[in-house]
Design a protein around this motif. Structure first.
Motif, PDB file in Angstrom:
ATOM      1  N   ALA A  13       0.827  -1.213   0.000  1.00 29.34           N
ATOM      2  CA  ALA A  13       0.000   0.000   0.000  1.00 29.34           C
ATOM      3  C   ALA A  13       0.854   1.252   0.000  1.00 29.34           C
ATOM      4  O   ALA A  13       0.487   2.265  -0.627  1.00 29.34           O
ATOM      5  CB  ALA A  13      -0.928  -0.015   1.213  1.00 29.34           C
ATOM      6  N   GLU A  14       1.990   1.230   0.659  1.00 28.79           N
ATOM      7  CA  GLU A  14       2.849   2.409   0.720  1.00 28.79           C
ATOM      8  C   GLU A  14       3.747   2.529  -0.497  1.00 28.79           C
ATOM      9  O   GLU A  14       4.073   3.644  -0.922  1.00 28.79           O
ATOM     10  CB  GLU A  14       3.687   2.360   2.003  1.00 28.79           C
ATOM     11  N   GLU A  15       4.150   1.393  -1.065  1.00 27.37           N
ATOM     12  CA  GLU A  15       5.023   1.430  -2.246  1.00 27.37           C
ATOM     13  C   GLU A  15       4.236   1.481  -3.544  1.00 27.37           C
ATOM     14  O   GLU A  15       4.750   1.952  -4.569  1.00 27.37           O
ATOM     15  CB  GLU A  15       5.926   0.186  -2.256  1.00 27.37           C
ATOM     16  N   LEU A  16       2.978   0.960  -3.490  1.00 27.32           N
ATOM     17  CA  LEU A  16       2.149   0.806  -4.688  1.00 27.32           C
ATOM     18  C   LEU A  16       2.915   0.088  -5.799  1.00 27.32           C
ATOM     19  O   LEU A  16       2.828   0.425  -6.981  1.00 27.32           O
ATOM     20  CB  LEU A  16       1.632   2.170  -5.168  1.00 27.32           C
ATOM     21  N   HIS A  17       3.655  -0.925  -5.364  1.00 28.22           N
ATOM     22  CA  HIS A  17       4.456  -1.711  -6.300  1.00 28.22           C
ATOM     23  C   HIS A  17       4.880  -2.987  -5.574  1.00 28.22           C
ATOM     24  O   HIS A  17       5.502  -2.923  -4.494  1.00 28.22           O
ATOM     25  CB  HIS A  17       5.687  -0.913  -6.738  1.00 28.22           C
ATOM     26  N   PHE A  18       4.519  -4.138  -6.162  1.00 28.80           N
ATOM     27  CA  PHE A  18       4.822  -5.403  -5.494  1.00 28.80           C
ATOM     28  C   PHE A  18       6.334  -5.673  -5.432  1.00 28.80           C
ATOM     29  O   PHE A  18       6.838  -6.200  -4.453  1.00 28.80           O
ATOM     30  CB  PHE A  18       4.111  -6.552  -6.219  1.00 28.80           C
ATOM     31  N   GLY A  19       7.051  -5.291  -6.478  1.00 32.94           N
ATOM     32  CA  GLY A  19       8.491  -5.530  -6.509  1.00 32.94           C
ATOM     33  C   GLY A  19       9.222  -4.710  -5.449  1.00 32.94           C
ATOM     34  O   GLY A  19      10.095  -5.225  -4.727  1.00 32.94           O
ATOM     35  N   ARG A  20       8.858  -3.416  -5.349  1.00 39.02           N
ATOM     36  CA  ARG A  20       9.510  -2.570  -4.342  1.00 39.02           C
ATOM     37  C   ARG A  20       9.145  -3.026  -2.927  1.00 39.02           C
ATOM     38  O   ARG A  20       9.981  -3.005  -2.014  1.00 39.02           O
ATOM     39  CB  ARG A  20       9.111  -1.105  -4.541  1.00 39.02           C
ATOM     40  N   ALA A  21       7.902  -3.455  -2.745  1.00 38.02           N
ATOM     41  CA  ALA A  21       7.498  -3.958  -1.436  1.00 38.02           C
ATOM     42  C   ALA A  21       8.296  -5.203  -1.065  1.00 38.02           C
ATOM     43  O   ALA A  21       8.720  -5.369   0.082  1.00 38.02           O
ATOM     44  CB  ALA A  21       6.001  -4.264  -1.427  1.00 38.02           C
ATOM     45  N   ILE A  27      12.120 -10.145   0.812  1.00 34.97           N
ATOM     46  CA  ILE A  27      11.593 -11.430   0.380  1.00 34.97           C
ATOM     47  C   ILE A  27      11.347 -11.353  -1.126  1.00 34.97           C
ATOM     48  O   ILE A  27      11.481 -10.274  -1.739  1.00 34.97           O
ATOM     49  CB  ILE A  27      10.272 -11.789   1.114  1.00 34.97           C
ATOM     50  N   VAL A  28      10.981 -12.478  -1.737  1.00 35.64           N
ATOM     51  CA  VAL A  28      10.747 -12.490  -3.179  1.00 35.64           C
ATOM     52  C   VAL A  28       9.341 -11.985  -3.478  1.00 35.64           C
ATOM     53  O   VAL A  28       8.428 -12.084  -2.640  1.00 35.64           O
ATOM     54  CB  VAL A  28      10.950 -13.903  -3.758  1.00 35.64           C
ATOM     55  N   GLN A  29       9.154 -11.456  -4.704  1.00 35.64           N
ATOM     56  CA  GLN A  29       7.864 -10.870  -5.054  1.00 35.64           C
ATOM     57  C   GLN A  29       6.710 -11.867  -4.999  1.00 35.64           C
ATOM     58  O   GLN A  29       5.624 -11.511  -4.527  1.00 35.64           O
ATOM     59  CB  GLN A  29       7.945 -10.232  -6.450  1.00 35.64           C
ATOM     60  N   PRO A  30       6.874 -13.122  -5.468  1.00 33.97           N
ATOM     61  CA  PRO A  30       5.749 -14.066  -5.376  1.00 33.97           C
ATOM     62  C   PRO A  30       5.248 -14.262  -3.955  1.00 33.97           C
ATOM     63  O   PRO A  30       4.049 -14.484  -3.744  1.00 33.97           O
ATOM     64  CB  PRO A  30       6.342 -15.361  -5.945  1.00 33.97           C
ATOM     65  N   ALA A  31       6.156 -14.180  -2.963  1.00 33.79           N
ATOM     66  CA  ALA A  31       5.725 -14.349  -1.580  1.00 33.79           C
ATOM     67  C   ALA A  31       4.809 -13.202  -1.162  1.00 33.79           C
ATOM     68  O   ALA A  31       3.827 -13.407  -0.440  1.00 33.79           O
ATOM     69  CB  ALA A  31       6.943 -14.412  -0.665  1.00 33.79           C
ATOM     70  N   VAL A  32       5.140 -11.987  -1.610  1.00 36.68           N
ATOM     71  CA  VAL A  32       4.276 -10.844  -1.300  1.00 36.68           C
ATOM     72  C   VAL A  32       2.906 -11.030  -1.936  1.00 36.68           C
ATOM     73  O   VAL A  32       1.863 -10.826  -1.298  1.00 36.68           O
ATOM     74  CB  VAL A  32       4.922  -9.535  -1.786  1.00 36.68           C
ATOM     75  N   SER A  33       2.899 -11.433  -3.184  1.00 35.39           N
ATOM     76  CA  SER A  33       1.626 -11.642  -3.892  1.00 35.39           C
ATOM     77  C   SER A  33       0.782 -12.701  -3.193  1.00 35.39           C
ATOM     78  O   SER A  33      -0.443 -12.557  -3.053  1.00 35.39           O
ATOM     79  CB  SER A  33       1.899 -12.061  -5.340  1.00 35.39           C
ATOM     80  N   GLN A  34       1.431 -13.791  -2.714  1.00 34.70           N
ATOM     81  CA  GLN A  34       0.712 -14.856  -2.023  1.00 34.70           C
ATOM     82  C   GLN A  34       0.092 -14.369  -0.720  1.00 34.70           C
ATOM     83  O   GLN A  34      -1.037 -14.734  -0.377  1.00 34.70           O
ATOM     84  CB  GLN A  34       1.652 -16.029  -1.758  1.00 34.70           C
ATOM     85  N   ARG A  35       0.814 -13.524   0.001  1.00 33.20           N
ATOM     86  CA  ARG A  35       0.289 -13.011   1.262  1.00 33.20           C
ATOM     87  C   ARG A  35      -0.914 -12.099   1.043  1.00 33.20           C
ATOM     88  O   ARG A  35      -1.902 -12.157   1.790  1.00 33.20           O
ATOM     89  CB  ARG A  35       1.386 -12.266   2.029  1.00 33.20           C
ATOM     90  N   ILE A  36      -0.831 -11.242   0.032  1.00 27.67           N
ATOM     91  CA  ILE A  36      -1.948 -10.349  -0.252  1.00 27.67           C
ATOM     92  C   ILE A  36      -3.161 -11.163  -0.693  1.00 27.67           C
ATOM     93  O   ILE A  36      -4.293 -10.913  -0.251  1.00 27.67           O
ATOM     94  CB  ILE A  36      -1.573  -9.332  -1.349  1.00 27.67           C
ATOM     95  N   LYS A  37      -2.935 -12.173  -1.526  1.00 30.56           N
ATOM     96  CA  LYS A  37      -4.030 -13.028  -1.992  1.00 30.56           C
ATOM     97  C   LYS A  37      -4.660 -13.774  -0.827  1.00 30.56           C
ATOM     98  O   LYS A  37      -5.888 -13.937  -0.762  1.00 30.56           O
ATOM     99  CB  LYS A  37      -3.482 -14.020  -3.021  1.00 30.56           C
ATOM    100  N   ALA A  38      -3.826 -14.231   0.141  1.00 30.06           N
ATOM    101  CA  ALA A  38      -4.350 -14.937   1.306  1.00 30.06           C
ATOM    102  C   ALA A  38      -5.261 -14.035   2.130  1.00 30.06           C
ATOM    103  O   ALA A  38      -6.322 -14.466   2.611  1.00 30.06           O
ATOM    104  CB  ALA A  38      -3.196 -15.436   2.165  1.00 30.06           C
ATOM    105  N   LEU A  39      -4.879 -12.755   2.287  1.00 31.74           N
ATOM    106  CA  LEU A  39      -5.735 -11.811   3.008  1.00 31.74           C
ATOM    107  C   LEU A  39      -7.054 -11.598   2.278  1.00 31.74           C
ATOM    108  O   LEU A  39      -8.133 -11.592   2.886  1.00 31.74           O
ATOM    109  CB  LEU A  39      -5.012 -10.470   3.165  1.00 31.74           C
ATOM    110  N   GLU A  40      -6.966 -11.381   0.979  1.00 34.53           N
ATOM    111  CA  GLU A  40      -8.179 -11.133   0.196  1.00 34.53           C
ATOM    112  C   GLU A  40      -9.112 -12.333   0.232  1.00 34.53           C
ATOM    113  O   GLU A  40     -10.342 -12.180   0.354  1.00 34.53           O
ATOM    114  CB  GLU A  40      -7.794 -10.785  -1.236  1.00 34.53           C
ATOM    115  N   ASN A  41      -8.545 -13.542   0.147  1.00 33.60           N
ATOM    116  CA  ASN A  41      -9.383 -14.740   0.166  1.00 33.60           C
ATOM    117  C   ASN A  41     -10.001 -14.968   1.542  1.00 33.60           C
ATOM    118  O   ASN A  41     -11.146 -15.400   1.667  1.00 33.60           O
ATOM    119  CB  ASN A  41      -8.561 -15.969  -0.231  1.00 33.60           C
TER     120      ASN A  41
END
Length: 316
Positions: A13-21, A27-41
């Motif tokens: 939310a602060e970076e508005l970019h998965f890679g920068r976050a 950590i690696v970008q896929p891990a960030v994407s997985q965590r966000i998806k887990a929250l949304e689900n």
């Protein structure tokens, strides 16, 4: 929901970019994407709009961001408080004692017996000037401190333990070394090695007062550095003498130096235990210390009238 999921949500939310976050979180970008998806689900809510132009927070994401920050801030406060409490508990689990110079074999005996009685309590020693020992007892950084020559100070308790006499250390070949005890006046003709007043104010003042009571002002000869170095120099060149606590002298056998008890005036130095409160372990330490006995080198000390077990006093 896991805190790491909220951490990743706030970072994106602060970076508005998965890679920068991901780089920010190491950590690696896929891990960030997985965590966000887990929250949304988990909550059935969309947190980010993902478009070719970039990443943006949804209206729901904007509202949940404030709560996520609040939760993480509360978690940080929890961790800080838990760490502080753990530090206090660990410090309290230790028994921290301030020590004075010259206790040597007596201190070894006291600690050995205390360990036998309190085998699960770690004991920590700090050797400090008397003023620092008192300050640390007052602030709770020490649980107790051995202090000689008390003078009243509010808020602390001084428990009398034992009396220690002063002895003269002089060259073993000097004629005066053949006498079993010496008055201060008998030593007036020899230069005195004495530590600097700022390093041991009470002790130095006591010795100088005793010399004055014996009718002379001592000639100061040579520096008093460490006990070992000073004793090594006593028999070299012009004869000199110094003054030690009797307890310290018992642990310093040397063929070149003689130790003789000082009399006229007969100076007795009282050692007390300074505490804020008398806990069970403090009571055991007092009992052990009082039964430790005087050093055997000079024979038993004269009997004395028992004093009340606790007095309102603290040190010099």
């Amino acid at each position: 929901m896991e805190l790491r999921h909220l951490v990743s949500f706030v970072a994106v939310a602060e970076e508005l970019h998965f890679g920068r976050a991901a780089r920010r979180l190491h950590i690696v970008q896929p891990a960030v994407s997985q965590r966000i998806k887990a929250l949304e689900n988990e909550f059935g809510v969309l947190l980010f709009d993902r478009t070719a132009a970039g990443v943006g927070l949804t209206d729901s994401g904007q509202q949940l961001l404030r709560q996520a920050r609040l939760v993480l801030s509360t978690a940080d406060q929890f961790a800080a408080l838990a760490g502080e409490l753990a530090h206090r508990e660990n410090a309290h689990a230790q028994f921290r004692i301030g020590t004075a110079e010259g206790m040597t074999t007596r201190l070894e005996h006291i600690l050995a017996v205390l360990h036998d009685q309190e085998p699960t309590t770690p004991i920590q020693l700090e050797s400090l000037p008397a003023s620092e020992r008192l300050a640390k007892v007052a602030s709770g950084q020490l649980d107790a401190a051995f202090v000689r020559m008390l003078r009243p100070v509010s808020g602390l308790r001084g428990i009398p333990l034992w009396d220690d006499r002063l002895v003269a250390a002089l060259p073993a070949q000097h004629p005066l070394a053949g006498e079993p005890a010496l008055s201060f006046q008998r030593l007036a003709s020899m230069p005195l090695r004495l530590s600097k007043r700022e390093s041991s104010r009470t002790f130095v003042d006591t010795v100088l007062r005793a010399c004055g009571s014996a009718g002379f002002t001592p000639e100061l000869g040579g520096a008093f550095t460490t006990v070992q170095n000073t004793l090594a120099l006593l028999g070299s060149g012009q004869p000199t003498w110094t003054v030690l606590y009797e307890e310290a002298a018992t642990a310093l056998p040397t063929r070149r130096v003689a130790f003789r008890r000082l009399t006229e005036p007969d100076v007795v130095v009282r050692t007390s235990l300074v505490v804020r409160e008398v806990s069970p372990i403090v009571g055991r330490l007092v009992d052990i210390s009082r039964s430790s006995g005087p050093g055997a080198v000079f024979g038993p000390a004269e009997s004395e009238t028992p004093e009340p077990p606790v007095i309102r006093a603290v040190a010099g």
